[in-house]
Design a protein around this motif. Structure first.
Motif, short mmCIF file in Angstrom:
data_model
loop_
_atom_site.label_atom_id
_atom_site.label_comp_id
_atom_site.label_asym_id
_atom_site.label_seq_id
_atom_site.Cartn_x
_atom_site.Cartn_y
_atom_site.Cartn_z
N ARG A 100 0.66 11.60 5.19
CA ARG A 100 1.29 10.54 4.40
C ARG A 100 1.94 11.08 3.13
N GLY A 101 2.01 12.40 3.00
CA GLY A 101 2.76 13.01 1.92
C GLY A 101 1.97 13.56 0.76
N MET A 113 5.45 8.39 4.44
CA MET A 113 5.20 9.30 3.31
C MET A 113 4.83 8.52 2.06
N GLU A 114 3.96 7.54 2.21
CA GLU A 114 3.64 6.64 1.10
C GLU A 114 2.80 7.30 0.01
N LEU A 115 2.29 8.50 0.25
CA LEU A 115 1.53 9.21 -0.78
C LEU A 115 2.32 10.40 -1.34
N GLN A 116 3.61 10.41 -1.10
CA GLN A 116 4.46 11.49 -1.60
C GLN A 116 4.34 11.62 -3.11
N THR A 176 -3.91 4.22 -0.27
CA THR A 176 -2.51 3.83 -0.43
C THR A 176 -2.38 2.50 -1.17
N ASP A 177 -1.16 2.18 -1.55
CA ASP A 177 -0.88 0.92 -2.23
C ASP A 177 -1.03 -0.28 -1.31
N ARG A 178 -1.18 -0.05 0.00
CA ARG A 178 -1.47 -1.17 0.89
C ARG A 178 -2.81 -1.79 0.56
N ARG A 201 -3.56 4.80 -12.99
CA ARG A 201 -3.55 4.72 -11.53
C ARG A 201 -4.49 5.78 -10.95
N SER A 248 -3.81 -2.21 -2.58
CA SER A 248 -3.67 -2.35 -4.03
C SER A 248 -4.56 -3.43 -4.64
#
Length: 246
Positions: free
Chosen positions: A28-29, A1-4, A226-228, A133, A230
């Motif tokens: 992923r949220g 859920m990395e996009l929650q 996602t922040d992966r 962001r 970044s």
């Protein structure tokens, strides 16, 4: 859920790569807003996402000019407040000889493939920059990178989007907005079903030796959201079965 807690707008999200991307982001949220012309298909995607426990809404829109793009951005903000992720996926991909292309054909392709993403970014990227962001992912094509007979109109429109990806990365990256693109190769979707054996023959030229699936392209889109990713700015990620290597 990395996009929650984040909201995503996916254009052309009612079928093919756009639909798969919407589902992948929701998994992923992310709360997903899907745009497209077909309300029936849009509602179907929304039901699929909600049935799996995700959040989704559909906005019917015919993206064709500055006004429709700005209006879509405004409607998406009314639904979710802030758009954190923009996936510029909507597009048309006509093939054919240059001499048979009309001015109307040309305008239609560039209006959807270039003008609509341009003004969606113009509307949404400044707000992302103010918040420090955001992620924008443009969907291009492998034929934006090399010449191919019959693909001058489509390929050139997506080549413009490649350059815009890099320009927007330079413009908004310092404010925390990451702008990248995925470059699909031959992909099996409802939109390419009419290509028949031609799709397989095109795919056979690459190391993978087969067409990709919409879900495989969507995985790359989700990664860039996602922040992966970044530290990834201004990149064009080939998801083409290795066609870029040959």
């Amino acid at each position: 859920m990395e996009l929650q807690g984040m909201a995503a707008l996916v254009t052309g999200g009612t079928s093919g790569i756009g639909r798969a991307a919407a589902v992948a982001l929701a998994q992923r949220g992310a709360r997903v807003v899907i745009s497209g012309r077909d309300a029936g298909r849009g509602d179907e995607v929304v039901r699929e996402i909600r049935a799996a426990g995700g959040e989704a809404d559909f906005l019917a829109v015919d993206l064709r000019d500055e006004a429709s793009a700005r209006a879509l951005a405004g409607r998406a903000r009314e639904l979710v407040g802030e758009v954190d992720i923009l996936v510029n996926n909507a597009g048309v991909y006509p093939f054919g000889p240059t001499e048979q292309t009309t001015g109307q054909d040309f305008d239609a392709v560039y209006s959807l493939n270039v003008k609509a993403p341009f003004f969606l970014v113009a509307e949404l990227a400044p707000d992302m920059a103010k918040r420090g962001r955001g992620a924008i992912i443009n969907v291009t094509t492998m034929v934006a990178e090399f010449g191919a007979a019959g693909m001058a109109l489509y390929g050139s429109s997506k080549a413009a989007l490649v350059l815009l990806t890099k320009s927007w990365a330079a413009e908004y990256g310092p404010s925390g907005v990451r702008v990248n693109a995925v470059s699909p190769g031959p992909t099996r979707t409802s939109g390419t079903s009419g290509m028949g054996d031609d799709l397989d023959q095109l795919a056979a030229q690459a190391p993978a030796g087969r067409p990709g699936s919409a879900e495989e392209i969507a995985e790359a889109i989700a990664f860039l959201a996602t922040d992966r990713a970044s530290f990834v700015h201004g990149a064009v990620l080939p998801v083409d079965g290795g066609r870029v290597a040959v």
